[in-house]
Motif scaffolding. Structure first.
Motif, PDB file in Angstrom:
ATOM      1  N   GLU A 139       0.753  -1.209  -0.018  1.00 28.81           N
ATOM      2  CA  GLU A 139       0.066  -0.082   0.148  1.00 28.81           C
ATOM      3  C   GLU A 139       0.807   1.230  -0.061  1.00 28.81           C
ATOM      4  O   GLU A 139       0.350   2.294  -0.308  1.00 28.81           O
ATOM      5  CB  GLU A 139      -0.858  -0.102   1.212  1.00 28.81           C
ATOM      6  N   LEU A 140       2.057   1.269   0.549  1.00 26.37           N
ATOM      7  CA  LEU A 140       3.018   2.514   0.932  1.00 26.37           C
ATOM      8  C   LEU A 140       3.962   2.266  -0.537  1.00 26.37           C
ATOM      9  O   LEU A 140       4.393   3.522  -0.804  1.00 26.37           O
ATOM     10  CB  LEU A 140       3.823   2.065   1.864  1.00 26.37           C
ATOM     11  N   VAL A 141       3.844   1.647  -1.450  1.00 23.29           N
ATOM     12  CA  VAL A 141       5.005   1.746  -2.644  1.00 23.29           C
ATOM     13  C   VAL A 141       4.793   2.937  -3.359  1.00 23.29           C
ATOM     14  O   VAL A 141       5.722   3.585  -3.635  1.00 23.29           O
ATOM     15  CB  VAL A 141       4.642   0.565  -3.701  1.00 23.29           C
ATOM     16  N   PRO A 142       3.509   3.511  -3.804  1.00 23.01           N
ATOM     17  CA  PRO A 142       3.602   4.865  -4.316  1.00 23.01           C
ATOM     18  C   PRO A 142       4.389   5.997  -3.865  1.00 23.01           C
ATOM     19  O   PRO A 142       4.622   6.921  -4.444  1.00 23.01           O
ATOM     20  CB  PRO A 142       1.968   5.139  -4.387  1.00 23.01           C
ATOM     21  N   ILE A 143       4.389   5.812  -2.415  1.00 22.62           N
ATOM     22  CA  ILE A 143       5.413   7.072  -1.960  1.00 22.62           C
ATOM     23  C   ILE A 143       6.573   6.502  -1.082  1.00 22.62           C
ATOM     24  O   ILE A 143       7.519   7.416  -0.797  1.00 22.62           O
ATOM     25  CB  ILE A 143       4.502   7.692  -0.766  1.00 22.62           C
ATOM     26  N   THR A 144       6.888   5.222  -1.401  1.00 26.89           N
ATOM     27  CA  THR A 144       8.281   4.729  -0.889  1.00 26.89           C
ATOM     28  C   THR A 144       9.210   4.331  -2.085  1.00 26.89           C
ATOM     29  O   THR A 144      10.312   4.296  -1.897  1.00 26.89           O
ATOM     30  CB  THR A 144       8.086   3.666  -0.202  1.00 26.89           C
ATOM     31  N   ALA A 145       8.561   3.862  -3.244  1.00 29.25           N
ATOM     32  CA  ALA A 145       9.506   3.262  -4.277  1.00 29.25           C
ATOM     33  C   ALA A 145      10.216   2.186  -3.787  1.00 29.25           C
ATOM     34  O   ALA A 145      11.372   1.752  -4.292  1.00 29.25           O
ATOM     35  CB  ALA A 145      10.401   4.285  -5.113  1.00 29.25           C
ATOM     36  N   THR A 146       9.657   1.433  -2.825  1.00 30.46           N
ATOM     37  CA  THR A 146      10.467   0.273  -1.946  1.00 30.46           C
ATOM     38  C   THR A 146      10.161  -0.910  -2.647  1.00 30.46           C
ATOM     39  O   THR A 146       9.129  -1.419  -2.629  1.00 30.46           O
ATOM     40  CB  THR A 146      10.563   0.287  -0.542  1.00 30.46           C
ATOM     41  N   THR A 147      11.080  -1.848  -3.101  1.00 30.24           N
ATOM     42  CA  THR A 147      10.682  -2.918  -3.655  1.00 30.24           C
ATOM     43  C   THR A 147      11.124  -4.184  -2.736  1.00 30.24           C
ATOM     44  O   THR A 147      10.529  -5.492  -2.972  1.00 30.24           O
ATOM     45  CB  THR A 147      11.418  -3.385  -4.912  1.00 30.24           C
TER      46      THR A 147
END
Length: 447
Positions: A139-147
Motif C-alpha cells: 500500500e505504501l509503494v507509491p510513496i516509498t518506491a521500495t521493492t
C-alpha cells in the motif's frame, strides 16, 4: 548415517553454497575484513552473480515484456549514469542498451527526463500489519518506491509465524526480517517496553526462530532505550548477540539506540563486525555525537565493520547529529526509513525518497545516496544475487523518480530545519518486471 528429510535439505543447501563459493568468490583474500566472521554460504550470497533464467540476452529477436525507455539510468554497481533503455523478461533485467526498438517491447514506458534506479531497499521498516505498529508494504509503494524491505523486529520468536505465514506470502514487496530478542516482538506497539521484563529475552527460542527461518531472517533485533529496557541496561543486547551467534555465524544483530542507558561507548564496544547500529543519528539523548564530536567508540565501531544505519523514524534523525558525524567520517552506510504507523504521520515524513533527499541536502552525492539505498542494503541482505543492481539477470526491480530542482525545506525529528535544492519524487515502481498499479495488468495476476 541416518538423515531426516529436513536434515538432507539443510546438508544439500550447505554443500551447494560451499561449492558456489569456491567457484565464484575469488578466494579469501578478496573478502573485506568486516565480513571475515561470516560463513561460506553468506559470502556466496553476498558475492552472487545474477544469471538470466530461460532466455538468452544475446537473442536479437527476443521480445521484452516491458521496456523502460529513455530514462536517466543510475546504477552505482554498474557505474552507470546515462540515458538508457532497460529491457525486462521473465522478471529479470534482460538488456540495458542505448536504444531498444519499440517493436521489441510488449509494453513500453517512456521515462524521458526521469531518474531510473534499482528498486529501493529499506533495511529498517515495520511492515508487518496487524502486529503492533506495522503497515502493509504494498500500500505504501507509491510513496516509498521500495521493492525490498526488512521488518526490524516486529515479530519475536513467539510471533514470527505471523510474519512468515500471514504477511510475506501476501506481499508483492520482497520482505525479510529480524527476529526480536523479545519473544513477543513489538506486539504491544511502542509501549510498554518489551524489555522491561528480561524473561522475554529468551535466547534459545530466538536463536531457534532465526535458524529455522534462515531464508527470511537476517538476525536479531534489539532496542536499547532506557524506557524500553528499564533496569536491564545492556543485558538485552548481550542476549541478542548470544542468540545470533547460537543461530549461526552468518546472522547479524540490529541494535536500536536513542537515549540508551549508561555509557553509549560500552554499547558500541559490544557490536561485532557486520552488526547494524540503527538510529545512529538520533538526537533522543546519549548520542553518537557529543559536544560536537563523534564518540571515539563510534568511529572505532565503524572502522571495524559495524554498519551505520539511518533508521529515520518519527524520533530518530537529528540534523545536528548527522551533519557533524558525516563531516567527521561517521556517515551512514545504509539509508533506511523506520516507517511505521506512528512515524509516517510525523512532520519528518520518513519515506525512503524523502529521507534520501535529506541526505542530498546534507551534501551526500546522488550516486552515494542511491548506493546506500539499493546496492549496499542488498549486499547486507545477501540472499538474492543481483539485488540492488540493474545487471543482466538481476531482479527486474526499478524505481523511477522525478529529480526536482528547486528550493525545498526539510525538518528532522527534533524540529530542526534544513534547506535543500533537490528532492526525489516517486513516479513509478516496478517489482519483478511488473509496474505497481499501471495497466495493462496481467491475467492471471501472478507475483
Amino acid at each position: 548415517m541416518d538423515l531426516s528429510r529436513r536434515g538432507f535439505i539443510k546438508l544439500s543447501a550447505g554443500a551447494a553454497a560451499a561449492g558456489g563459493t569456491l567457484a565464484g568468490a575469488g578466494g579469501a583474500s578478496a573478502l573485506p575484513p568486516a565480513e571475515a566472521h561470516l560463513d561460506a554460504s553468506r559470502l556466496l550470497a553476498q558475492a552472487g552473480t545474477p544469471a538470466p533464467l530461460g532466455f538468452n540476452p544475446a537473442d536479437a529477436s527476443m521480445k521484452y515484456e516491458l521496456v523502460i525507455a529513455n530514462g536517466d539510468v543510475l546504477d552505482p554497481v554498474q557505474k552507470t549514469r546515462a540515458r538508457r533503455d532497460i529491457g525486462i523478461r521473465f522478471g529479470q533485467i534482460a538488456a540495458v542498451a542505448a536504444s531498444i526498438p519499440a517493436d521489441r517491447a510488449v509494453q513500453r514506458i517512456d521515462a524521458a527526463g526521469k531518474l531510473v534506479t534499482p528498486g529501493l531497499i529499506d533495511l529498517h521498516t515495520h511492515l508487518c500489519p496487524h502486529l503492533g505498529i506495522g503497515l502493509p508494504a504494498d500500500e505504501l509503494v507509491p510513496i516509498t518506491a521500495t521493492t525490498t524491505a526488512v521488518s526490524a523486529g516486529d515479530a519475536g520468536a513467539y510471533t514470527f509465524g505471523n510474519f512468515r505465514h500471514g504477511v510475506v506470502p501476501q506481499s508483492r514487496t520482497r520482505l525479510f526480517g529480524f527476529v526480536h530478542i523479545a519473544s513477543i516482538g513489538l506486539a504491544g506497539g511502542l509501549a510498554p517496553g518489551e524489555m522491561l521484563n528480561i524473561e522475554y529475552a529468551n535466547v534459545e527460542a530466538c536463536a531457534k526462530a532465526v535458524a529455522e527461518n534462515a531464508d527470511l531472517a537476517l538476525g536479531v533485533k534489539v532496542r536499547i532505550t532506557d524506557s524500553v529496557v528499564g533496569q536491564n541496561g545492556l543485558e538485552p543486547l548481550r542476549r541478542a548477540i548470544r542468540a545470533a551467534e547460537m543461530a549461526g555465524k552468518q546472522f547479524r544483530v540490529m541494535c536500536h539506540i536513542g537515549s540508551a542507558p549508561g555509557s553509549l561507548s560500552d554499547l558500541l564496544d559490544l557490536l561485532r563486525p557486520g552488526d547494524i547500529l540503527t538510529h545512529a543519528f538520533s538526537g533522543a539523548g546519549n548520542n553518537t555525537v557529543q559536544n560536537g564530536r563523534v564518540l571515539p567508540a563510534a568511529l572505532a565501531a565503524k572502522q571495524r565493520g559495524v554498519i551505520i544505519d539511518v533508521g529515520h523514524g518519527g524520533g530518530s534523525f537529528d540534523f545536528t547529529v548527522c551533519e557533524p558525524a558525516m563531516q567527521q567520517g561517521f556517515g551512514p552506510d545504509t539509508i533506511s526509513s523506520d516507517i511505521h504507523a506512528v512515524s509516517i504521520n510525523t512532520p519528518g515524513y520518513p519515506t525512503m525518497p524523502w529521507v534520501m533527499s535529506k541526505l542530498l541536502a546534507l551534501g551526500m552525492p546522488l550516486e552515494d545516496v542511491v548506493a546506500r539505498s539499493t546496492s549496499e542494503p542488498g549486499r547486507i541482505i545477501g540472499k538474492v544475487p543481483g539485488l540492488g543492481t540493474l545487471a543482466i539477470g538481476a531482479p527486474a526491480d526499478l524505481a523511477i523518480f522525478d529529480l526536482v530542482d528547486g528550493p525545498v525545506e526539510f525538518v528532522d525529528t527534533r524540529n530542526n530545519k534544513r534547506a535543500g535544492t533537490r528532492k526525489l519524487v516517486p513516479v513509478l515502481t516496478v517489482k519483478g518486471g511488473r509496474p505497481y498499479g499501471r495497466p495493462p495488468l496481467p491475467i492471471p495476476f501472478l507475483y
